[in-house]
Design an enzyme around this catalytic site. Structure first.
Site, PDB file in Angstrom:
ATOM      1  CB  CYS A  45      -0.683  -0.053   1.513  1.00 39.20           C
ATOM      2  SG  CYS A  45      -1.953  -1.209   1.385  1.00 39.20           S
ATOM      3  CE1 TYR A 104      -5.108 -23.532  10.536  1.00 35.91           C
ATOM      4  CE2 TYR A 104      -3.105 -24.798  10.296  1.00 35.91           C
ATOM      5  CZ  TYR A 104      -4.480 -24.580  10.767  1.00 35.91           C
ATOM      6  OH  TYR A 104      -4.940 -25.332  11.606  1.00 35.91           O
TER       7      TYR A 104
END
Lengths: 439, 439
Positions: B42, B269
Site C-alpha cells: 500500500c 492453512y
C-alpha cells in the site's frame, strides 16, 4: 399539546428543536434567564484564547431561527416555582401552564469557600459573561501570572488559553494528577509533561488556602505565598436542583429521572447538566454534564414528551480535548476508579506511533484500554497522542456501547492507509496485551 | 511442531511473527520468492510520489529481525509443488517437510489482454520492482502524460503520485464511476470533482482498446487516439491459486478456507490475498485482499496452526485513503451492490462540517450510511471529507462489527470538542435521516 421548557441552554434549545421536528403543531415555549438561546460552553476557552474570534460566534442560532419554527421564547425570564397541581410555572413575568414540563436548568460553576475568593481578578469560566469579564480584566490590568485552581478539562483548557495570551500559568490541583476523573496517573503524566514543556506549571495534592488582595496579588498554598494577578476557579460544576427540590421532585446530586428521562412527576422531564443519568459501566446514577449528553437527552425526551417510548441509554461519558499539540480522549472506567469501587479489571496498554514507521510524520500515541475481568467487556479507555486520538476513542467507545469484549477489539477490523494509520493499529495491540493477561 | 510458510509478504511474515510469540519452540520456516520479508504494498504509490523518501524504507523489518527470533528464512526460493501425502514442499532449492503448511502466496496484478500492453512504458504498481522500473523510466524518458487504466484505490493513488511528479494524468475506468466497489456514484462524484480540481482527467464507461508504440506513444479509446508516454495498468489483482490447485486443494477465485482458515486439507492453512474470507454482510465467500485482513488472518491462523480454535470473523473490508486534501473511508455494502444483489436497504445521507460552525477551519464532510431494511443493521458506509473521515469510518465500522442498528448510531455517544468535531456529529445525523425513513 403544550411543552414548556425551563432553560435555554444546550439541552433546552435542542429539546425545542427536536420536538418541533417531531411535531409541527405542538406549542413549544422556552423560558430562559439569558437573552439568547444555546451557545457552546465548551467553546468558551477558545473565545478566551482568541481562536474563536468573536464571543457571539458561539451562539448556535439567533433567536429568530427558533421563532421561525414557532418556538415561543420567554427569554430574560426567571422561573421561580413550579405548581405541579395546577401544572403551572411561575416566572418573574407571569405564569405559564404546561402539559409537559422539561427541566433543562443546567449547572453552575462550583466555587469552593476559599478565603478571598470574591476578590477582583478571580473568575470562573462557565458563561459568556465570564469570558467578557476575564477579557476586560486582562485588557485593563494586563496581568502577568495566572493561577488556575483545578486541573479538570475547563481548568486545563483555560490554562492553555492564558498561556496562549502570554501569561505565566500555574495550575493547582487537590488530587494527585491532572484530569483526575478522566485519566489515570500514567496517562495523565504524558499530558502533564507536554503542558510543562509549554511552560505551564503544576502543583498537585495541595489546595489554595487563601486568595490575597483585591485585585488579587497572590494565592496562599500551605505557608507559601505565590504571586498571581489573575485566578481562575475551575473546580467543577454543580447541577441546578433548587427549583426541582422546591417543587417536591426527587433530587440527588442531580434531578432523578428514569430511563425515559421522567422525573418523579410523570409530566415533568429533566435533561442536560441538571439531571442524573445511568452509568454504562456500573448501572448507577451519575452526573454526565457533557454537551453531547445534553443533546442526546434532549432528543430522547422530545420523543417521550410527545408520547413516544424511547429509553435513554446509559452513558460512558466519551470525551475529547486538544491541549496544544496533544489530543486526549477518554470514556468509562479508569483504573484508579475501578480500584476504589472494587471492580476487577484487566488493563492493556500500548505506546506506538500514529503512522507506519516508514511514513514520515508519525507521532507518539498511548492507548490504555480497560476490560472488566468478569465478562471481558471493554469498560473504559484513555488515549493520549499527537494526532488521530479522536478516531480511536470514537471507535473504542462505539464498540463499548455495543458491548465489545477484549477479543472484539484484538481481532477487530481497522482502516489502514500509510499516510493515516499503521496496519496493526495501537488500539488492537492494547487489546492484545490485555487478552494475553486474560489467558 | 514444524510450521512452514510459503510466502514472505504481509500475511506470511506476520504469521511467522505471531506464531513465534505464541510458541517459543516451534520450528518456523518461511519460503519466499523475494529477497526480503514483508514490505507494505500500500505504500508503493507514496514511494513513487517521493512522500516516502526511500524504497527500502517500506521493508517492515530487516531479515535479521526474523532470524533473531529463530524464524528460518528460505528467501529467493520458489515453491514448485506440494506433496500432501508426504507433507513436503518441493522448492527450486530442495524439499522442505512440514507438520502444518501455511499458504500465504499473495496475489498478482491482473493485466487485461490489451493489444500493446507489453510495450515499454506500460507498468503495474504491485511490487517494489514495479516502483523501481517506473522511477527509472520517468528519470530516463521524462514522460509528460500518464494514462492510468482503472480507477480503483491503486489507480487513483498512482494518478495522484504522477500528478505530484508533474505529469498530466488521465484515468480511464470501464465502470461508470471511480472506486466502483467502494463508493456509489453520488459519493464518488465528490472525489472525482476534487481530483478534477487538481487537474486529473477522467473517462468513464470506456476501456483502452490498444496501446500504441513502444515506448508507448498513445492509447486508443474507441476510435480516439490519446497521447500518452506512460501507462499504469491498475485493473485489480488476482489471487495466486495455481500452487494450491496443483496440490488438489479446493480453489475458487481464491483458495477456499473454513472459519479456522484451514483449506480442504486440515494440515494446510491459507491466509492473505490468496485466500477467500466470509463477507460480513452476505455471509458469502469473497476476496478481501487488504493488508489489514492479511495481518488479521495471520494472527488467527497462527493460533489455530498451533492447536488453538479461533474463528476468523467475517470481513467488512473497512478501508481508508487520502487523495490530495480529501479522505475517503468505506466499508461493507454499497447502495449499487445492494441493488444488484436484491438486498433491501435504507440509506441515510448527510452533508455537514467537520467542526462546529463557530470554530474556524471546519471542512465539508459527507456521510452515507447504509442499513439493511430487514434487521435495521448498519451494513455499509461511505464517508468523504476534508478531515477526520478515518475516525468516523472506524467508529461506524466497529459499531457494525458488533451488529449496530440504525438506533445504535442515531442515539450513539460521540466525542465532542470545539476544535475537533460538532456536538451533533454528522454520522449521528446520517443515521437519524435513515431512522426517519424506517418509520
Amino acid at each position: 399539546m403544550r411543552l414548556v421548557v425551563i432553560g435555554s441552554g444546550t439541552a433546552g434549545s435542542n429539546f425545542a428543536l427536536f420536538a418541533r421536528k417531531l411535531d409541527r403543531k405542538a406549542e413549544i415555549i422556552v423560558i430562559g434567564k439569558e437573552k439568547t438561546m444555546q451557545y457552546s460552553p465548551c467553546a468558551l476557552p477558545f473565545v478566551l484564547s482568541g481562536k474563536i474570534p468573536k464571543l457571539d460566534n458561539i451562539i448556535v442560532f439567533p433567536n429568530e431561527f427558533y421563532e421561525k419554527q414557532k418556538i415561543q421564547l420567554m427569554l430574560d425570564t426567571e422561573a421561580k416555582a413550579i405548581d405541579r397541581e395546577k401544572k403551572v410555572v411561575i416566572t418573574d413575568k407571569g405564569e405559564v401552564n404546561y402539559d409537559k414540563l422539561i427541566l433543562a436548568v443546567g449547572s453552575k460553576a462550583f466555587v469552593p469557600p476559599i478565603k478571598g475568593v470574591e476578590a477582583d481578578g478571580v473568575f470562573t469560566l462557565k458563561s459568556m459573561d465570564d469570558v467578557k469579564k476575564i477579557k476586560a480584566y486582562i485588557e485593563e490590568k494586563k496581568p502577568k501570572r495566572a493561577v488556575v485552581i483545578g486541573a479538570g478539562l475547563i481548568g486545563l483548557e483555560g490554562a492553555v488559553a492564558f498561556k496562549e495570551l502570554g501569561l505565566d500559568v500555574l495550575v493547582v490541583e487537590l488530587l494527585p494528577h491532572l484530569l483526575p476523573t478522566m485519566l489515570d496517573k500514567d496517562t495523565a503524566s504524558i499530558v502533564q509533561k507536554h503542558l510543562e514543556e509549554k511552560d505551564i506549571e503544576f502543583k498537585f495534592g495541595v489546595g489554595v488556602g487563601e486568595i490575597i488582595g483585591s485585585p488579587v496579588k497572590a494565592v496562599k498554598i500551605g505557608e507559601e505565598e505565590i504571586e498571581a494577578d489573575l485566578v481562575l476557579v475551575a473546580t467543577g460544576v454543580r447541577a441546578n436542583v433548587e427549583l426541582a427540590k422546591r417543587a417536591g421532585l426527587e433530587v440527588n446530586r442531580g434531578i432523578i429521572v428514569d430511563e425515559y428521562l421522567r422525573t418523579s412527576d410523570p409530566d415533568i422531564y429533566a435533561i442536560g447538566d441538571c439531571a442524573e443519568v445511568f452509568d454504562a459501566v456500573t448501572g448507577e446514577r451519575m452526573l454526565s454534564q457533557l454537551g453531547t449528553t445534553a443533546v442526546r437527552m434532549a432528543k430522547v425526551a422530545a420523543i417521550n414528551a410527545l408520547g413516544g417510548e424511547e429509553k435513554f441509554r446509559p452513558v460512558f461519558n466519551t470525551a475529547i480535548t486538544e491541549l496544544f499539540d496533544l489530543e486526549i480522549g477518554t470514556f468509562g472506567m479508569t483504573q484508579e476508579r475501578a480500584k476504589r469501587e472494587g471492580i476487577d479489571i484487566v488493563v492493556g496498554k500500548f505506546k506506538g506511533s500514529t503512522k507506519p514507521e516508514y511514513f514520515p510524520g508519525g507521532k507518539p500515541i498511548t492507548v490504555k484500554a480497560i476490560f472488566r475481568k468478569e465478562d471481558k467487556r471493554l469498560i473504559g479507555a484513555q488515549i493520549v497522542g499527537g494526532e488521530r486520538v479522536w478516531g480511536r476513542i470514537m471507535a473504542l467507545s462505539f464498540a463499548a456501547q455495543k458491548g465489545a469484549t477484549v477479543e472484539d477489539i484484538a481481532y477487530g477490523e481497522t482502516a489502514y492507509a500509510p499516510p493515516i494509520s499503521p496496519t496493526i493499529d495501537p488500539i488492537t495491540v492494547a487489546a492484545e496485551m490485555a487478552l494475553r493477561k486474560f489467558k
